[in-house]
Design an enzyme around this catalytic site. Structure first.
Site, PDB file in Angstrom:
ATOM      1  N   ASP A 173      36.085  49.068  32.073  1.00 15.36           N
ATOM      2  CA  ASP A 173      35.905  50.116  31.056  1.00 15.36           C
ATOM      3  C   ASP A 173      36.733  51.358  31.368  1.00 15.36           C
ATOM      4  O   ASP A 173      37.330  51.960  30.465  1.00 15.36           O
ATOM      5  CB  ASP A 173      34.410  50.456  30.872  1.00 15.36           C
ATOM      6  CG  ASP A 173      33.710  50.753  32.192  1.00 15.36           C
ATOM      7  OD1 ASP A 173      34.325  50.551  33.265  1.00 15.36           O
ATOM      8  OD2 ASP A 173      32.548  51.189  32.154  1.00 15.36           O
ATOM      9  N   ASP A 206      31.169  43.050  36.664  1.00 12.53           N
ATOM     10  CA  ASP A 206      29.958  43.591  36.017  1.00 12.53           C
ATOM     11  C   ASP A 206      29.705  43.006  34.624  1.00 12.53           C
ATOM     12  O   ASP A 206      28.592  43.123  34.103  1.00 12.53           O
ATOM     13  CB  ASP A 206      30.058  45.116  35.886  1.00 12.53           C
ATOM     14  CG  ASP A 206      30.290  45.803  37.217  1.00 12.53           C
ATOM     15  OD1 ASP A 206      29.948  45.211  38.254  1.00 12.53           O
ATOM     16  OD2 ASP A 206      30.828  46.923  37.219  1.00 12.53           O
TER      17      ASP A 206
HETATM   18  O1  F6P Z   1      32.718  47.698  38.927  1.00 17.34           O
HETATM   19  C1  F6P Z   1      32.715  46.756  39.949  1.00 17.34           C
HETATM   20  C2  F6P Z   1      31.863  47.220  41.098  1.00 17.34           C
HETATM   21  O2  F6P Z   1      31.879  46.213  42.078  1.00 17.34           O
HETATM   22  C3  F6P Z   1      30.426  47.616  40.728  1.00 17.34           C
HETATM   23  O3  F6P Z   1      29.600  46.500  40.553  1.00 17.34           O
HETATM   24  C4  F6P Z   1      30.053  48.483  41.887  1.00 17.34           C
HETATM   25  O4  F6P Z   1      29.064  49.423  41.530  1.00 17.34           O
HETATM   26  C5  F6P Z   1      31.339  49.191  42.199  1.00 17.34           C
HETATM   27  O5  F6P Z   1      32.386  48.403  41.663  1.00 17.34           O
HETATM   28  C6  F6P Z   1      31.579  49.399  43.665  1.00 17.34           C
HETATM   29  O6  F6P Z   1      32.741  50.140  43.808  1.00 17.34           O
HETATM   30  P1  F6P Z   1      33.448  50.434  45.184  1.00 17.34           P
HETATM   31  O7  F6P Z   1      34.378  49.289  45.451  1.00 17.34           O
HETATM   32  O8  F6P Z   1      34.176  51.701  44.927  1.00 17.34           O
HETATM   33  O9  F6P Z   1      32.389  50.542  46.218  1.00 17.34           O
END
Ligand code: F6P
Length: 358
Positions: free
Chosen positions: A115, A139
């Protein structure tokens, strides 16, 4: 014709398959293909693009991650920079990005992202960059499409993990709280929890109460089931409570999670049973893509090139009823696809006795 490919936001299994299909479909048409490294990051360096050839994309369909690299902080409209006093702020560097595309003769961009990436793509199209988007995120929360690339693999990984945790929970007669990713949507929790026969599934779309979980545990105990598996989406919210947020970095989305420990502890207190909690975390983003993810990623990648070839620009390639379609990126930007409360999947969970926390 010259196209650029970008992967932005959190990585997801299937990205490389999409890169490969788009690259080969473009090369077959005699086009030049370049990649942007680290999610728009290289646009601000001396070498903004890397050449994508048959050799660079050979044998990557089955590889997790992205050969281009990605970043959660790569928004040209809000690039983080450190101020003199050491603190961080954001600056709009989108004009520089547009200049780089134009001065390097890039005719169109394939933006593979979630998104956030689609919101950026929508703004770039308004600055004259021609874009075709590909929906990517574990997601599965991109509005307008049935499924995003990476979701199936993440659900498979989570399901297998919950299966393994179930045997140890049963052996020790424990409550096991398993936190899965998904941000503000409960797709991963619902699909993996249902598939792995969880007893309780907590998703952001349904506020939970501790009372309802305790009731479920007691009902199971009364039937001689001395263990309980709770699948918790990181974005789930207790009724009257607030979302658990681990942290927030300038230019990045907030980091969710942490309710697993709270729930495990409070359930131990309330039931007198031993409990454990586990966060599956980034395991869900890694690994070999499933056949399903490989296939939709390849289909998305090739369709993106067909859309560019037909001049059908500023569209997001989506899958609806297993058919590939193109919808305006502007329709998607700023929206989110949540689990529908009247959908048959959630109804199925309820019908087979899974507690949804309400
Ligand atoms: O959007 C994908 C995702 O894996 C989410 O499910 C999670 O909240 C976020 O990214 C985690 O992000 P990062 O890699 O910045 O910890």
């Amino acid at each position: 014709m010259k196209i650029a490919i970008n992967t932005g936001g959190g990585d997801a299994p299937g990205l490389n398959a999409a890169i490969r299909a788009a690259t080969l479909a473009a090369l077959h048409r005699g086009w030049e293909v370049v990649g942007i490294k680290n999610g728009y990051g290289s646009l601000y360096s001396d070498e903004p693009f890397i050449q994508l050839t048959r050799d660079t994309v050979r044998g990557i369909t089955m590889q997790g991650g992205t050969i281009l690299g990605t970043a959660n902080r790569g928004n040209p409209f809000g690039m983080p920079y450190q101020k003199e006093d050491g603190s961080w702020d954001l600056e709009d560097r989108s004009d520089e990005a547009v200049d780089v595309f134009q001065s390097h003769g890039v005719d169109a961009l394939i933006a593979i992202g979630g998104d956030g990436s689609m919101a950026i793509a929508d703004k770039l199209t308004k600055k004259g960059i021609d874009i075709v988007g590909i929906p990517k995120t574990i997601d599965n929360d991109i509005w307008g499409c049935d499924v995003t690339l990476g979701f199936d693999t993440a659900v498979t990984t989570a399901t297998e993990a919950i299966d393994k945790l179930t045997t140890t929970a049963e052996s020790h007669q424990r409550i096991m709280v398993v936190e899965v990713m998904g941000r503000y949507a409960g797709w991963i929790a619902l699909h993996s929890g249902l598939s792995a026969s969880a007893d309780v599934i907590l998703i952001p779309e349904v506020e939970y109460t501790i009372d309802s979980i305790v009731e479920k545990i007691e009902e199971r105990e009364a039937r001689g089931r001395n263990y309980t598996i709770i699948v918790l989406a990181e974005g789930a919210v207790e009724k009257g409570g607030s979302r658990f947020v681990k942290g927030k970095t300038v230019g990045q989305a907030e980091q969710l999670g942490g309710a697993d420990e709270y729930i495990a502890e409070i359930l131990s207190e309330r039931t007198g049973k031993e409990s454990r909690s586990i966060v599956l975390g980034h395991l869900q983003r890694g690994g070999t893509p499933t056949t399903y993810d490989r296939l939709i990623s390849l289909r998305f990648g090739a369709e993106a090139v067909r859309a560019i070839a037909e001049g059908n620009l500023n569209k997001l390639i989506v899958l609806r009823d297993n058919r590939i379609e193109r919808i305006p990126i502007s329709d998607v930007a700023g929206k989110m696809k949540l689990v529908p409360l009247d959908g048959d999947t959630i109804q199925t969970a309820r019908d087979i006795g899974i507690c949804m926390g309400d």
